[in-house]
Design a protein around this motif. Structure first.
Motif, PDB file in Angstrom:
ATOM      1  N   UNK A 231      45.912  47.196  47.049  1.00 53.24           N
ATOM      2  CA  UNK A 231      46.292  45.798  47.024  1.00 53.24           C
ATOM      3  C   UNK A 231      45.784  44.992  48.198  1.00 53.24           C
ATOM      4  N   UNK A 232      45.338  45.652  49.276  1.00 48.95           N
ATOM      5  CA  UNK A 232      44.855  44.924  50.453  1.00 48.95           C
ATOM      6  C   UNK A 232      43.364  44.651  50.418  1.00 48.95           C
ATOM      7  N   UNK A 233      42.677  45.178  49.401  1.00 48.22           N
ATOM      8  CA  UNK A 233      41.219  45.098  49.349  1.00 48.22           C
ATOM      9  C   UNK A 233      40.790  44.077  48.292  1.00 48.22           C
ATOM     10  N   UNK A 234      39.870  43.162  48.634  1.00 49.95           N
ATOM     11  CA  UNK A 234      39.389  42.211  47.632  1.00 49.95           C
ATOM     12  C   UNK A 234      38.863  42.929  46.390  1.00 49.95           C
ATOM     13  N   UNK A 235      39.113  42.325  45.240  1.00 53.91           N
ATOM     14  CA  UNK A 235      38.727  42.965  43.975  1.00 53.91           C
ATOM     15  C   UNK A 235      38.378  41.877  42.976  1.00 53.91           C
ATOM     16  N   UNK A 236      37.109  41.802  42.591  1.00 52.57           N
ATOM     17  CA  UNK A 236      36.697  40.786  41.624  1.00 52.57           C
ATOM     18  C   UNK A 236      36.682  41.321  40.193  1.00 52.57           C
ATOM     19  N   UNK A 237      37.309  42.498  39.996  1.00 53.13           N
ATOM     20  CA  UNK A 237      37.424  43.075  38.657  1.00 53.13           C
ATOM     21  C   UNK A 237      38.894  43.408  38.369  1.00 53.13           C
ATOM     22  N   UNK A 238      39.765  42.528  38.767  1.00 54.50           N
ATOM     23  CA  UNK A 238      41.204  42.732  38.640  1.00 54.50           C
ATOM     24  C   UNK A 238      41.629  42.527  37.181  1.00 54.50           C
ATOM     25  N   UNK A 239      42.197  43.569  36.578  1.00 50.47           N
ATOM     26  CA  UNK A 239      42.576  43.497  35.172  1.00 50.47           C
ATOM     27  C   UNK A 239      43.642  42.434  34.922  1.00 50.47           C
ATOM     28  N   UNK A 240      44.554  42.279  35.870  1.00 51.01           N
ATOM     29  CA  UNK A 240      45.607  41.276  35.699  1.00 51.01           C
ATOM     30  C   UNK A 240      45.010  39.870  35.684  1.00 51.01           C
ATOM     31  N   UNK A 241      44.067  39.626  36.563  1.00 47.60           N
ATOM     32  CA  UNK A 241      43.421  38.315  36.601  1.00 47.60           C
ATOM     33  C   UNK A 241      42.648  38.063  35.312  1.00 47.60           C
ATOM     34  N   UNK A 242      41.940  39.072  34.863  1.00 49.65           N
ATOM     35  CA  UNK A 242      41.197  38.913  33.600  1.00 49.65           C
ATOM     36  C   UNK A 242      42.144  38.628  32.441  1.00 49.65           C
TER      37      UNK A 242
END
Length: 453
Positions: A231-242
């Motif tokens: 959770x502390x690491x940037x993630x541009x493939x976040x399933x929740x965001x998608x």
């Protein structure tokens, strides 16, 4: 012998039993939470089915019971008609109800209290009132030894509130022989009255809306996939965001209004009675005329898709690999493939549309001998009233009968309602209730239909 006019005592007993059975069935908690786990839905449907079987046997009838799974029984009894070569008529209802939170109600949801002439309880309109009327009608016909014009099949299904998977759907698939010779059916969410101002006199006239069509349904899930991580690491493939983007796209989509034939026929009929025209560009100003049917009708002006549940994640500091949202989509007759394609388009490449269940739409003839019989039956009990077709935004057990067996289905649970009763919101709503006099009225109308069908 043919069905004769009932005596005053016979007619009184028919109506009294319809009210009594409605109340006693409400007191049996047949809550359906979905699925098929006895731990979640209990044994209420079995108790209700046993009740129906007992009442039928009391008058010499021999019902048959088919159980799709332990605790999921459906009950059937056939009354042979004078003309066995004619297509028979199914009169059907369901025994289960949706959940009710007692703390939200002003009365016990399973108490069947009568207050101000209304029977309160879960199932009062959806649809233990109709089940009570049908049970009273079957008993009346058997006691009198009278033969209807054609075969009548009384059916009491399990599991309708879970789309009939363990009820009508299962029965149609595993025991289609039950419906041999049947050509038409009547069930719920039609035949109730709305009150309109008559154009010549300005006086109130009741119009009974006959359900001739139903929207179809698509139940399923949006399944987003991505890259799991801390959770502390940037993630541009976040399933929740998608998933959130897909939900937002569906919610923001404006479904175009379309006036299908049954809706146009309803609006034209209301205009004929009231003299008030309807405008495709300003339909919102016309809808209030429809009174207690307004919400149902509003739901038939376009396709729809609503998000109903969310499931994502398993720990606060972990970005999950998958996230899901449950949806309930409804389509107008003929729109199934278009709606499926639209959902795929709106959700995007990283979100899969998982279809769990599809319920067909229904579009039955708006004219014909049975429609004429239903109209005569209503108008004999309410002279000067009108009968108008309409499309239902929800669904009934007519769907599998129509799709698999070609049986033409209508919504005809006749109720004469007070002018100011906002009827549609009572379905699945808090303080669900039905007028006692409406149940008595419906029992009389259904007897006329059985005599004339």
């Amino acid at each position: 012998m043919p069905i004769a006019d009932p005596s005053a005592d016979e007619l009184s007993l028919l109506q009294d039993e319809a009210v009594l059975f409605t109340r006693e069935l409400i007191r049996i908690d047949t809550t359906n939470f979905g699925g098929n786990d006895p731990a979640t839905w209990g044994k209420g449907e079995t108790e209700a089915a046993d009740y129906v079987v007992g009442k039928l046997r009391e008058v010499g009838l021999s019902p048959e019971v088919h159980e799709s799974a332990p605790g999921r029984p459906s009950v059937f009894v056939r009354l042979p008609g004078e003309d066995r070569e004619r297509g028979g008529l199914i009169l059907h209802g369901h025994l289960d109800v949706v959940p009710a939170r007692a703390e939200d109600w002003s009365a016990d949801p399973f108490g069947a209290e009568i207050r101000d002439g209304m029977i309160y309880g879960r199932g009062a309109v959806d649809m233990k009132d109709m089940v009570g009327m049908l049970l009273a009608l079957a008993r009346h016909l058997s006691r009198a030894g009278q033969v209807p014009p054609r075969d009548l099949l009384f059916a009491f299904f399990a599991d309708e509130e879970n789309r009939g998977i363990w009820g009508s759907e299962w029965i149609v698939e595993h025991h289609p022989e039950i419906f041999a010779g049947m050509s038409e059916a009547i069930s719920e969410v039609g035949g109730y009255s709305i009150t309109l101002p008559e154009k010549e006199t300005g006086e109130d006239v009741r119009a009974y809306v006959l359900q001739t069509a139903e929207k179809g349904l698509i139940w399923g899930r949006l399944r987003a996939t991505g890259r799991a991580g801390h959770g502390s690491v940037p993630n541009d493939e976040n399933a929740i965001v998608r998933l959130a983007r897909a939900i937002t796209a569906i919610d923001a989509h404006v479904f175009p209004i379309e006036f299908v034939a049954s809706v146009r026929a309803l609006f034209d009929g209301v205009t004929e009675i009231t003299g008030i025209g309807w405008d495709e560009e300003d339909i919102a100003s016309f809808l209030p005329l429809l009174g207690g049917a307004r919400q149902f009708v509003s739901g038939t002006l376009s396709d729809s898709a609503n998000l109903t549940m969310l499931d994502a994640g398993y720990k606060g500091n972990v970005i999950p690999q998958t996230a899901e949202a449950t949806f309930d989509a409804r389509f107008l007759p003929g729109h199934q493939e278009d709606l499926l394609s639209l959902l795929e388009e709106l959700t995007g490449e990283h979100v899969e549309v998982v279809v769990d269940d599809i319920g067909n739409s229904v579009d039955s003839p708006r004219t014909g001998p049975l429609v004429d019989v239903m109209t005569r039956s209503i108008q004999a009990e309410d002279p000067g009233s009108r009968v108008l077709p309409y499309c239902l935004s929800g669904g009934t057990d007519n769907k599998p009968l129509s799709r698999e067996l070609g049986i033409i289905g209508y919504g005809f649970a006749p109720l004469q309602l007070p002018k100011d009763l906002d009827f549609a919101p009572l379905f699945h709503g808090v303080d669900e209730r039905v007028p006692v006099d409406a149940v008595r009225f419906g029992a009389r109308v259904l007897l006329r239909l059985a005599r004339d069908c």
